[in-house]
Design a protein around this motif. Sequence first.
Motif, PDB file in Angstrom:
ATOM      1  N   MET A  84      33.600  77.954  18.052  1.00  0.00           N
ATOM      2  CA  MET A  84      33.505  79.569  17.627  1.00  0.00           C
ATOM      3  C   MET A  84      33.606  80.592  18.822  1.00  0.00           C
ATOM      4  O   MET A  84      34.364  81.560  18.620  1.00  0.00           O
ATOM      5  N   VAL A  85      32.588  80.212  19.453  1.00  0.00           N
ATOM      6  CA  VAL A  85      32.235  81.053  20.786  1.00  0.00           C
ATOM      7  C   VAL A  85      33.828  81.283  21.530  1.00  0.00           C
ATOM      8  O   VAL A  85      34.074  82.149  22.100  1.00  0.00           O
ATOM      9  N   GLY A  86      34.419  79.947  21.750  1.00  0.00           N
ATOM     10  CA  GLY A  86      35.489  80.082  22.428  1.00  0.00           C
ATOM     11  C   GLY A  86      36.593  80.925  21.811  1.00  0.00           C
ATOM     12  O   GLY A  86      37.355  81.494  22.394  1.00  0.00           O
ATOM     13  N   LEU A  87      36.793  80.706  20.492  1.00  0.00           N
ATOM     14  CA  LEU A  87      37.972  81.233  19.613  1.00  0.00           C
ATOM     15  C   LEU A  87      37.652  82.762  19.842  1.00  0.00           C
ATOM     16  O   LEU A  87      38.533  83.529  19.987  1.00  0.00           O
ATOM     17  N   VAL A  88      36.434  83.307  19.454  1.00  0.00           N
ATOM     18  CA  VAL A  88      36.003  84.651  19.567  1.00  0.00           C
ATOM     19  C   VAL A  88      36.418  85.129  20.969  1.00  0.00           C
ATOM     20  O   VAL A  88      36.878  86.264  21.125  1.00  0.00           O
ATOM     21  N   ARG A  89      36.240  84.588  21.871  1.00  0.00           N
ATOM     22  CA  ARG A  89      36.219  84.965  23.562  1.00  0.00           C
ATOM     23  C   ARG A  89      37.780  85.010  23.747  1.00  0.00           C
ATOM     24  O   ARG A  89      38.293  86.035  24.372  1.00  0.00           O
ATOM     25  N   ALA A  90      38.519  84.102  23.169  1.00  0.00           N
ATOM     26  CA  ALA A  90      40.137  84.152  23.335  1.00  0.00           C
ATOM     27  C   ALA A  90      40.785  85.292  22.615  1.00  0.00           C
ATOM     28  O   ALA A  90      41.764  85.843  23.160  1.00  0.00           O
ATOM     29  N   LEU A  91      40.169  85.684  21.605  1.00  0.00           N
ATOM     30  CA  LEU A  91      40.694  86.909  20.807  1.00  0.00           C
ATOM     31  C   LEU A  91      40.077  87.939  21.277  1.00  0.00           C
ATOM     32  O   LEU A  91      40.419  89.251  20.953  1.00  0.00           O
ATOM     33  N   GLU A  92      39.224  88.001  21.987  1.00  0.00           N
ATOM     34  CA  GLU A  92      38.604  89.310  22.850  1.00  0.00           C
ATOM     35  C   GLU A  92      38.043  90.117  21.614  1.00  0.00           C
ATOM     36  O   GLU A  92      38.063  91.290  21.582  1.00  0.00           O
ATOM     37  N   TRP A  93      37.243  89.430  20.851  1.00  0.00           N
ATOM     38  CA  TRP A  93      36.705  90.084  19.668  1.00  0.00           C
ATOM     39  C   TRP A  93      35.083  89.843  19.664  1.00  0.00           C
ATOM     40  O   TRP A  93      34.456  90.215  18.856  1.00  0.00           O
ATOM     41  N   GLU A 126      41.096  74.747  20.143  1.00  0.00           N
ATOM     42  CA  GLU A 126      41.384  74.388  21.826  1.00  0.00           C
ATOM     43  C   GLU A 126      40.574  75.524  22.464  1.00  0.00           C
ATOM     44  O   GLU A 126      40.105  75.189  23.627  1.00  0.00           O
ATOM     45  N   PRO A 127      40.671  76.638  22.024  1.00  0.00           N
ATOM     46  CA  PRO A 127      39.665  77.741  23.122  1.00  0.00           C
ATOM     47  C   PRO A 127      38.263  77.337  22.992  1.00  0.00           C
ATOM     48  O   PRO A 127      37.874  77.519  24.308  1.00  0.00           O
ATOM     49  N   GLY A 128      37.919  76.915  22.195  1.00  0.00           N
ATOM     50  CA  GLY A 128      36.367  76.271  22.216  1.00  0.00           C
ATOM     51  C   GLY A 128      36.186  75.031  23.331  1.00  0.00           C
ATOM     52  O   GLY A 128      35.127  75.101  24.240  1.00  0.00           O
ATOM     53  N   MET A 129      37.185  74.303  23.500  1.00  0.00           N
ATOM     54  CA  MET A 129      37.260  73.098  24.430  1.00  0.00           C
ATOM     55  C   MET A 129      37.485  73.975  26.033  1.00  0.00           C
ATOM     56  O   MET A 129      36.855  73.432  26.908  1.00  0.00           O
ATOM     57  N   LYS A 130      38.305  74.972  26.018  1.00  0.00           N
ATOM     58  CA  LYS A 130      38.436  75.629  27.240  1.00  0.00           C
ATOM     59  C   LYS A 130      37.214  76.373  27.537  1.00  0.00           C
ATOM     60  O   LYS A 130      36.685  76.459  28.898  1.00  0.00           O
ATOM     61  N   TYR A 131      36.548  76.906  26.845  1.00  0.00           N
ATOM     62  CA  TYR A 131      35.236  77.521  26.958  1.00  0.00           C
ATOM     63  C   TYR A 131      34.300  76.580  27.556  1.00  0.00           C
ATOM     64  O   TYR A 131      33.434  77.070  28.283  1.00  0.00           O
ATOM     65  N   LEU A 132      34.250  75.300  26.813  1.00  0.00           N
ATOM     66  CA  LEU A 132      33.541  74.422  27.455  1.00  0.00           C
ATOM     67  C   LEU A 132      33.398  74.029  28.894  1.00  0.00           C
ATOM     68  O   LEU A 132      32.448  73.828  29.503  1.00  0.00           O
ATOM     69  N   ALA A 133      34.772  73.888  29.385  1.00  0.00           N
ATOM     70  CA  ALA A 133      34.920  73.775  30.551  1.00  0.00           C
ATOM     71  C   ALA A 133      34.415  74.813  31.680  1.00  0.00           C
ATOM     72  O   ALA A 133      33.725  74.550  32.638  1.00  0.00           O
ATOM     73  N   GLU A 134      34.705  75.990  30.970  1.00  0.00           N
ATOM     74  CA  GLU A 134      33.774  77.159  31.810  1.00  0.00           C
ATOM     75  C   GLU A 134      32.508  77.124  31.921  1.00  0.00           C
ATOM     76  O   GLU A 134      32.052  77.490  32.978  1.00  0.00           O
ATOM     77  N   TRP A 135      31.843  76.542  30.731  1.00  0.00           N
ATOM     78  CA  TRP A 135      30.293  76.525  30.758  1.00  0.00           C
ATOM     79  C   TRP A 135      29.976  75.367  31.555  1.00  0.00           C
ATOM     80  O   TRP A 135      28.686  75.486  32.282  1.00  0.00           O
ATOM     81  N   LEU A 136      30.886  74.357  31.709  1.00  0.00           N
ATOM     82  CA  LEU A 136      30.419  73.101  32.788  1.00  0.00           C
ATOM     83  C   LEU A 136      30.405  73.421  34.093  1.00  0.00           C
ATOM     84  O   LEU A 136      29.792  73.004  34.872  1.00  0.00           O
ATOM     85  N   LYS A 137      31.347  74.189  34.295  1.00  0.00           N
ATOM     86  CA  LYS A 137      31.513  74.792  35.784  1.00  0.00           C
ATOM     87  C   LYS A 137      30.217  75.405  36.131  1.00  0.00           C
ATOM     88  O   LYS A 137      29.754  75.428  37.497  1.00  0.00           O
ATOM     89  N   VAL A 138      29.573  76.158  35.410  1.00  0.00           N
ATOM     90  CA  VAL A 138      28.282  76.830  35.794  1.00  0.00           C
ATOM     91  C   VAL A 138      27.249  75.798  35.977  1.00  0.00           C
ATOM     92  O   VAL A 138      26.234  75.930  36.865  1.00  0.00           O
ATOM     93  N   ILE A 139      26.977  74.862  35.032  1.00  0.00           N
ATOM     94  CA  ILE A 139      26.112  73.800  35.218  1.00  0.00           C
ATOM     95  C   ILE A 139      26.341  72.925  36.274  1.00  0.00           C
ATOM     96  O   ILE A 139      25.215  72.266  37.128  1.00  0.00           O
ATOM     97  N   PHE A 140      27.543  72.370  36.537  1.00  0.00           N
ATOM     98  CA  PHE A 140      27.813  71.541  37.614  1.00  0.00           C
ATOM     99  C   PHE A 140      28.819  72.216  38.724  1.00  0.00           C
ATOM    100  O   PHE A 140      29.931  71.740  38.723  1.00  0.00           O
ATOM    101  N   PRO A 141      28.501  73.124  39.369  1.00  0.00           N
ATOM    102  CA  PRO A 141      29.369  73.874  40.263  1.00  0.00           C
ATOM    103  C   PRO A 141      30.025  73.102  41.407  1.00  0.00           C
ATOM    104  O   PRO A 141      30.970  73.477  42.031  1.00  0.00           O
ATOM    105  N   ASN A 142      29.360  72.126  41.732  1.00  0.00           N
ATOM    106  CA  ASN A 142      29.845  70.960  42.848  1.00  0.00           C
ATOM    107  C   ASN A 142      30.945  70.164  42.179  1.00  0.00           C
ATOM    108  O   ASN A 142      31.410  69.171  42.995  1.00  0.00           O
ATOM    109  N   ILE A 143      31.034  69.893  41.104  1.00  0.00           N
ATOM    110  CA  ILE A 143      32.154  69.141  40.658  1.00  0.00           C
ATOM    111  C   ILE A 143      33.511  69.785  39.987  1.00  0.00           C
ATOM    112  O   ILE A 143      33.300  70.775  39.315  1.00  0.00           O
ATOM    113  N   PRO A 144      34.552  68.993  40.466  1.00  0.00           N
ATOM    114  CA  PRO A 144      36.048  69.668  39.831  1.00  0.00           C
ATOM    115  C   PRO A 144      35.813  69.642  38.476  1.00  0.00           C
ATOM    116  O   PRO A 144      35.883  68.505  37.839  1.00  0.00           O
ATOM    117  N   ILE A 145      36.232  70.572  37.681  1.00  0.00           N
ATOM    118  CA  ILE A 145      36.282  70.728  36.162  1.00  0.00           C
ATOM    119  C   ILE A 145      37.539  71.557  35.673  1.00  0.00           C
ATOM    120  O   ILE A 145      37.599  72.812  36.310  1.00  0.00           O
TER     121      ILE A 145
END
Length: 264
Positions: free
Chosen positions: A113-122, A233-252
Amino acid sequence: MTLTVQNVLDKLMEPIGEIPNAVDTLVHGDPNMKIKGIATSFMPTCHVIQQVVKMGANLLITHEGLFYSHTHNTEILKNDPVYDEKRLLIHESRVAIYRFHDYWHRYQPDGIMVGLVRALEWEAYVSEHQPAATILIIPKMTVKEIAEYVKRRLGIPFVRVSGDLSAPCTRIGLLAGYRGGGALSIPLFEKEGLDLIIYGEGPEWETPEYVRDAVHLGRQKALIVLGHAESEEPGMKYLAEWLKVIFPNIPICFISEKPIFQVV
C-alpha cells in the motif's frame, strides 16, 4: 562481510517475526549463496527471470508465486509442458527466488500500500492506514478525472469503472491486490463515508453490483478497478528502493512486466 540469500531474507522478515503458515518461502535456490545482485518483481514470469539473468543478479524477490497458485500447489501441472519448460529455465538460471507476500502485507503500514500511495503521489492525503485499506481525503475530483489521473500515474492503458463518471469524490478507499470482495469492500462505503473505492481485483458480482444498485437508488457510489498486478507492482518497486538503502553496495532493481490483458 559476505551477504548471503539468507541474510537478505532474515532482514525482510525481521520487522514482523514469524508468521505461521505464511506462503512466503524460498521457492528455488541455495540460502547460503553469496548475493551478486537483487531484483524485485510482482510476478516471477519467464520474461522477468530472463531479465534477472541478463542484469547479472542472482536473487529475485517476487510478490506472487512461481506456478499460478497462491499456495504453491503444482498438482494440476504434472506433465504440463509450460510447467516443465519454466522449471528448466529456473534451474538453468541459477537464480534464487523468494516469494515475499504475507510479510510485506504485514508491515505497518502495508508495504504494498505504501508503494501504491507513493506512485499516486497521494501521501499527503492519507487519513488512515487500516490493515487492508487506506482511507484518503483528496481535493474534489470527478470519477472520470480520478480514473485518468490513476492511469497516468501508474502508466497503465485502462481501468474499469462502475458508477457515474461525473460524480464528485473526496473520500476514497484504496485497496491493493485481491481485496475487492464484497465482505471487505462494501462495508467501507458506509463505515468510512466513501465516495469511491479503488481496488486491484475482486468478484465482479459483489462490489461492482452493489455500486450499480446504489447508483440506481440515487446514492453516490463509484468503483475503479485497476487490475491485480497494476495495484501491487508499485509496492514491489518501492521494495527495491527500500532495499537500496539497507544494502547500498549491492546492485538492486525493480523489473516490471507488460499488462497481462489487452482491450480488443
